[in-house]
Design a protein around this motif. Structure first.
Motif, mmCIF file in Angstrom:
data_model
loop_
_atom_site.group_PDB
_atom_site.id
_atom_site.type_symbol
_atom_site.label_atom_id
_atom_site.label_comp_id
_atom_site.label_asym_id
_atom_site.label_seq_id
_atom_site.Cartn_x
_atom_site.Cartn_y
_atom_site.Cartn_z
ATOM 1 N N TYR A 238 -7.523 -15.204 -4.872
ATOM 2 C CA TYR A 238 -7.988 -14.415 -4.256
ATOM 3 C C TYR A 238 -7.425 -12.742 -4.685
ATOM 4 O O TYR A 238 -6.315 -12.802 -4.981
ATOM 5 C CB TYR A 238 -7.573 -14.447 -2.787
ATOM 6 N N LYS A 239 -8.437 -11.729 -4.697
ATOM 7 C CA LYS A 239 -7.861 -10.226 -4.700
ATOM 8 C C LYS A 239 -8.118 -9.477 -3.659
ATOM 9 O O LYS A 239 -9.171 -9.348 -3.033
ATOM 10 C CB LYS A 239 -8.684 -9.705 -5.883
ATOM 11 N N ILE A 240 -7.116 -9.010 -3.086
ATOM 12 C CA ILE A 240 -7.062 -8.190 -1.874
ATOM 13 C C ILE A 240 -7.015 -6.794 -2.179
ATOM 14 O O ILE A 240 -5.932 -6.509 -2.994
ATOM 15 C CB ILE A 240 -5.704 -8.466 -0.711
ATOM 16 N N THR A 241 -8.016 -6.035 -1.950
ATOM 17 C CA THR A 241 -7.945 -4.627 -2.171
ATOM 18 C C THR A 241 -7.248 -3.690 -1.126
ATOM 19 O O THR A 241 -7.812 -3.804 0.175
ATOM 20 C CB THR A 241 -9.527 -4.006 -2.529
ATOM 21 N N LEU A 242 -6.042 -2.919 -1.634
ATOM 22 C CA LEU A 242 -5.377 -2.280 -0.355
ATOM 23 C C LEU A 242 -5.788 -0.929 -0.390
ATOM 24 O O LEU A 242 -5.610 -0.430 0.538
ATOM 25 C CB LEU A 242 -3.659 -2.410 -0.896
ATOM 26 N N ALA A 243 -6.405 -0.372 -1.406
ATOM 27 C CA ALA A 243 -6.825 1.175 -1.466
ATOM 28 C C ALA A 243 -7.910 1.245 -2.425
ATOM 29 O O ALA A 243 -8.223 0.490 -3.248
ATOM 30 C CB ALA A 243 -5.579 2.156 -1.959
ATOM 31 N N ALA B 8 0.794 -1.137 0.037
ATOM 32 C CA ALA B 8 0.224 0.105 -0.069
ATOM 33 C C ALA B 8 0.823 1.289 0.056
ATOM 34 O O ALA B 8 0.499 2.139 -0.610
ATOM 35 C CB ALA B 8 -0.937 -0.010 0.935
ATOM 36 N N ARG B 9 2.109 1.159 0.710
ATOM 37 C CA ARG B 9 2.616 2.187 1.018
ATOM 38 C C ARG B 9 3.589 2.746 -0.509
ATOM 39 O O ARG B 9 3.806 3.752 -0.909
ATOM 40 C CB ARG B 9 3.876 2.022 1.933
ATOM 41 N N SER C 263 -3.978 -3.500 -5.252
ATOM 42 C CA SER C 263 -4.357 -4.834 -5.141
ATOM 43 C C SER C 263 -3.376 -5.865 -5.337
ATOM 44 O O SER C 263 -2.489 -5.566 -6.009
ATOM 45 C CB SER C 263 -5.535 -5.008 -6.000
ATOM 46 N N LEU C 264 -3.740 -6.835 -4.575
ATOM 47 C CA LEU C 264 -2.528 -7.976 -4.342
ATOM 48 C C LEU C 264 -3.575 -9.156 -4.802
ATOM 49 O O LEU C 264 -4.451 -9.736 -4.066
ATOM 50 C CB LEU C 264 -2.028 -8.196 -2.927
#
Length: 317
Positions: A312-317, A103-104, A109-110
Motif C-alpha cells: 500500500y501507498k498512503i499519500t500524505l500530501a 506529514a509534519r 507518502s508512506l
C-alpha cells in the motif's frame, strides 16, 4: 492533535525496541534490531516508535528515501508491531499519530508492505481496514505459497513416488552451522547459471545472521556418498518457517535431491508442530506473466496453498 508521542528510533532505544518486538503478537526475529541492521549501510533508517508517556506502544520498521518512508525495504514484509493487548481504538490513534508525525516532517507518502495473510494478526487485519478508509493505493499484490499444517495438504503423486523410492538411495541430511560449502559450491554457481543473479545475502552476511540468531537461521544440506547435492536455508520464525534459499547441483537435480530435502523438511516441521512452511513468492518481473510458472508448479506440487501479500501507498500530501 496527535494523541501519542512519535519519534525516530535511536540506538539508545535498542533494548526497548527489541523487548516490544519479542512480546508482540506480530513478533518475528526479522524485526529485531540485530537483524535489521546487518545491512544498515544500504538504507537510511527511519524506524518509528510510538509512546504513551514513557510506555512504548508500537514500532514501525522503516527506511526513508527522499520524501517517502517505506516499511523497511530490507525486509521481506513489514508493518506495525504492537504492544500486546492494545484495543482497536488505541491502534487507530497510533496510526493517526504516525501519519500526522510524518506529514509534519515533510514526508509525502508512506509505503507499507503488509505481512502475508498467514502471518497476520487481528491487529494487522484492523490496520488493513483502516488503510482502506485513507487516501491509499494498493499498488502491488504478491502471491505467497505455504504449506498450511492445519489443513490436509497433498503432495503430487509423482513427487511422493520418487520420495518413497529414494528412501533407500543413501541420502544423508544434516543440519550444519557452516554455510560456506552450500553458498560457494551450490547456491552462488546455480543462481548465476540459471537466473544470472546472486543471493540477496552474501556469505559473510548470512554467517553474521547465524551468529546473531543461532536458533532461527538454519542450514540443511543433503549428501550422497559424501558429495553435497543440495541445500535449503531456513528462517525459523516460531510458528512459521520459511525456506529462504534452496538450490541443487546438476547431479543433485538428476538425483532429485532438492525435492527429497524439501519433502523431508515439510514432514519434519509438521511433526515439530509448526503452523506453516512458507516457500515465498513466485514473482519474476522478467517473465512475460510477471511470475515463474515452473516455481509456481513446483510449490503447488509440494503441497503449498496460495496466499496474498499486499503493498500500500498512503499519500500524505
Amino acid at each position: 492533535m496527535a494523541k501519542y508521542h512519535v519519534s525516530i528510533y535511536t540506538k539508545e532505544r535498542k533494548t526497548q525496541w527489541d523487548t516490544l518486538v519479542k512480546a508482540s503478537p506480530e513478533a518475528t526475529f526479522l524485526f529485531r534490531r540485530d537483524f535489521m541492521e546487518y545491512h544498515q549501510h544500504q538504507f537510511l533508517d527511519y524506524s518509528i516508535m510510538v509512546f504513551d508517556n514513557e510506555v512504548l506502544l508500537a514500532v514501525l520498521p522503516a527506511n526513508r528515501v527522499g520524501e517517502t518512508v517505506f516499511s523497511h525495504q530490507g525486509l521481506t514484509y513489514g508493518g506495525f508491531v504492537f504492544k500486546p493487548d492494545l484495543s482497536f481504538i488505541e491502534i487507530d490513534d497510533i496510526l493517526s499519530s504516525v501519519l500526522e508525525f510524518l506529514a509534519r516532517h515533510g514526508i509525502k507518502s508512506l509505503d507499507i508492505k503488509i505481512t502475508p495473510e498467514f502471518y497476520q494478526t487481528e491487529n494487522t487485519r484492523h490496520i488493513i481496514r483502516c488503510l482502506k478508509n485513507l487516501n491509499v493505493e494498493r499498488y502491488r499484490k504478491d502471491r505467497i505459497f505455504a504449506v498450511n499444517y492445519a489443513k490436509p495438504f497433498t503432495i503430487h503423486k509423482t513427487k511422493m513416488k520418487h520420495f518413497n523410492k529414494n528412501q533407500d538411495k543413501g541420502f544423508l541430511i544434516e543440519e550444519v552451522n557452516d554455510f560456506g560449502l552450500f553458498w560457494t559450491e551450490v547456491l552462488i554457481p546455480r543462481l548465476a547459471e540459471k537466473h544470472n543473479t546472486t543471493p540477496v545475502h552474501t556469505l559473510s552476511e548470512i554467517e553474521l545472521l547465524k551468529a546473531r540468531f543461532k536458533n532461527e537461521v538454519k542450514q540443511f544440506n543433503i549428501y550422497l556418498k559424501d558429495e553435497l547435492l543440495a541445500g535449503i536455508t531456513i528462517f525459523d520464525k516460531g510458528r512459521i518457517v520459511k525456506s529462504q534459499y534452496g538450490a541443487t547441483t546438476k547431479l543433485g537435480e538428476k538425483e532429485r535431491a532438492l525435492e527429497y530435502l524439501f519433502l523431508s523438511l515439510i514432514f519434519k516441521f509438521q511433526t515439530e508442530g509448526k503452523h506453516f512452511f512458507s516457500m515465498g513468492t513466485v514473482r519474476d518481473t522478467a517473465k512475460p506473466l510477471g511470475y515463474n510458472k515452473g516455481l509456481l508448479r513446483q510449490k503447488k506440487e509440494l503441497g503449498c496453498l496460495e496466499y496474498n501479500q499486499d503493498f500500500y501507498k498512503i499519500t500524505l500530501a
